[in-house]
Design a protein around this motif. Structure first.
Motif, PDB file in Angstrom:
ATOM      1  N   PRO A  38      49.986 -37.533 -28.343  1.00  0.00           N
ATOM      2  CA  PRO A  38      49.150 -36.824 -27.366  1.00  0.00           C
ATOM      3  C   PRO A  38      49.085 -37.557 -26.027  1.00  0.00           C
ATOM      4  O   PRO A  38      49.326 -38.762 -25.946  1.00  0.00           O
ATOM      5  N   ASP A  39      48.738 -36.822 -24.995  1.00  0.00           N
ATOM      6  CA  ASP A  39      48.493 -37.403 -23.679  1.00  0.00           C
ATOM      7  C   ASP A  39      47.160 -38.145 -23.704  1.00  0.00           C
ATOM      8  O   ASP A  39      46.408 -38.056 -24.669  1.00  0.00           O
ATOM      9  N   ARG A  40      46.867 -38.853 -22.625  1.00  0.00           N
ATOM     10  CA  ARG A  40      45.568 -39.504 -22.404  1.00  0.00           C
ATOM     11  C   ARG A  40      45.227 -40.569 -23.440  1.00  0.00           C
ATOM     12  O   ARG A  40      44.180 -40.555 -24.048  1.00  0.00           O
ATOM     13  N   PHE A  41      46.121 -41.506 -23.632  1.00  0.00           N
ATOM     14  CA  PHE A  41      45.892 -42.588 -24.583  1.00  0.00           C
ATOM     15  C   PHE A  41      45.500 -43.865 -23.856  1.00  0.00           C
ATOM     16  O   PHE A  41      45.700 -44.012 -22.656  1.00  0.00           O
ATOM     17  N   CYS A  56      40.856 -48.866 -34.032  1.00  0.00           N
ATOM     18  CA  CYS A  56      40.453 -47.462 -34.061  1.00  0.00           C
ATOM     19  C   CYS A  56      39.351 -47.240 -35.088  1.00  0.00           C
ATOM     20  O   CYS A  56      38.388 -46.530 -34.837  1.00  0.00           O
ATOM     21  N   CYS A  62      37.033 -43.190 -31.568  1.00  0.00           N
ATOM     22  CA  CYS A  62      38.486 -43.134 -31.711  1.00  0.00           C
ATOM     23  C   CYS A  62      38.860 -42.013 -32.676  1.00  0.00           C
ATOM     24  O   CYS A  62      38.414 -41.980 -33.817  1.00  0.00           O
ATOM     25  N   THR A  63      39.695 -41.091 -32.203  1.00  0.00           N
ATOM     26  CA  THR A  63      40.096 -39.946 -33.017  1.00  0.00           C
ATOM     27  C   THR A  63      41.481 -40.106 -33.626  1.00  0.00           C
ATOM     28  O   THR A  63      41.823 -39.420 -34.586  1.00  0.00           O
ATOM     29  N   TYR A  65      45.320 -42.991 -33.659  1.00  0.00           N
ATOM     30  CA  TYR A  65      46.078 -44.119 -33.120  1.00  0.00           C
ATOM     31  C   TYR A  65      47.544 -43.984 -33.508  1.00  0.00           C
ATOM     32  O   TYR A  65      47.895 -43.252 -34.430  1.00  0.00           O
ATOM     33  N   TRP A  85      43.304 -43.016 -29.079  1.00  0.00           N
ATOM     34  CA  TRP A  85      42.768 -41.834 -28.415  1.00  0.00           C
ATOM     35  C   TRP A  85      41.289 -41.694 -28.736  1.00  0.00           C
ATOM     36  O   TRP A  85      40.868 -41.954 -29.869  1.00  0.00           O
ATOM     37  N   THR A  86      40.535 -41.272 -27.746  1.00  0.00           N
ATOM     38  CA  THR A  86      39.140 -40.883 -27.948  1.00  0.00           C
ATOM     39  C   THR A  86      39.032 -39.445 -27.463  1.00  0.00           C
ATOM     40  O   THR A  86      39.734 -39.033 -26.547  1.00  0.00           O
ATOM     41  N   LEU A  89      42.703 -34.442 -28.830  1.00  0.00           N
ATOM     42  CA  LEU A  89      44.121 -34.795 -28.840  1.00  0.00           C
ATOM     43  C   LEU A  89      44.860 -33.709 -28.069  1.00  0.00           C
ATOM     44  O   LEU A  89      44.998 -32.584 -28.550  1.00  0.00           O
ATOM     45  N   THR A  92      50.073 -32.386 -28.307  1.00  0.00           N
ATOM     46  CA  THR A  92      50.815 -33.023 -29.392  1.00  0.00           C
ATOM     47  C   THR A  92      51.396 -31.963 -30.313  1.00  0.00           C
ATOM     48  O   THR A  92      50.851 -30.872 -30.432  1.00  0.00           O
TER      49      THR A  92
END
Length: 121
Positions: A38-41, A56, A62-63, A65, A85-86, A89, A92
């Motif tokens: 996913p983006d935004r990590f 995580c 944290c959703t 890793y 990631w928080t 997601l 992806t």
């Protein structure tokens, strides 16, 4: 993806979690192989796989890793990649080409799923 369902309120291929996340003494992560991450990590440097999972696990926000070893070119001595990631997601999917193992936090551990249990300690 396992643990997610189409969001009936959003018709643009958005999914939502089947079960809300819960923080507790044990966390369950579902390993999804061959994923476009996913983006935004957040990239956390100099962590082993176990340290990445623990990072995580102990953070209730944290959703998911992912972890990968990188070649030494351009890594400034850090050959590991711990991505966390928080929140949601975003962007992806399962790829037909080589992808990463993505570990997604589950709200509970469904029977029969290929999941990883990580203690908060």
């Amino acid at each position: 993806m396992d643990g997610f369902e189409p969001d009936p309120m959003n018709s643009s291929r958005v999914c939502r979690r089947v079960e809300a996340l819960k923080c507790g003494s044990k966390n369950h992560f579902l390993r999804l192989s061959g994923m476009k991450v996913p983006d935004r990590f957040l990239h956390i440097r100099n962590r082993s796989f176990d340290q990445c999972a623990a990072e995580c696990s102990r953070n209730c926000s944290c959703t998911a890793y992912a972890y990968a070893n990188l070649s030494s070119a351009g890594t400034l001595g850090d050959q590991t990649r711990c991505l966390v990631w928080t929140g949601e997601l975003v962007d992806t999917w399962k790829t037909n080409n080589y992808g990463e193992n993505l570990y997604i936090r589950l709200g509970d551990s469904p029977a029969g799923m290929d999941d990883i249990t990580v203690s908060d300690q």
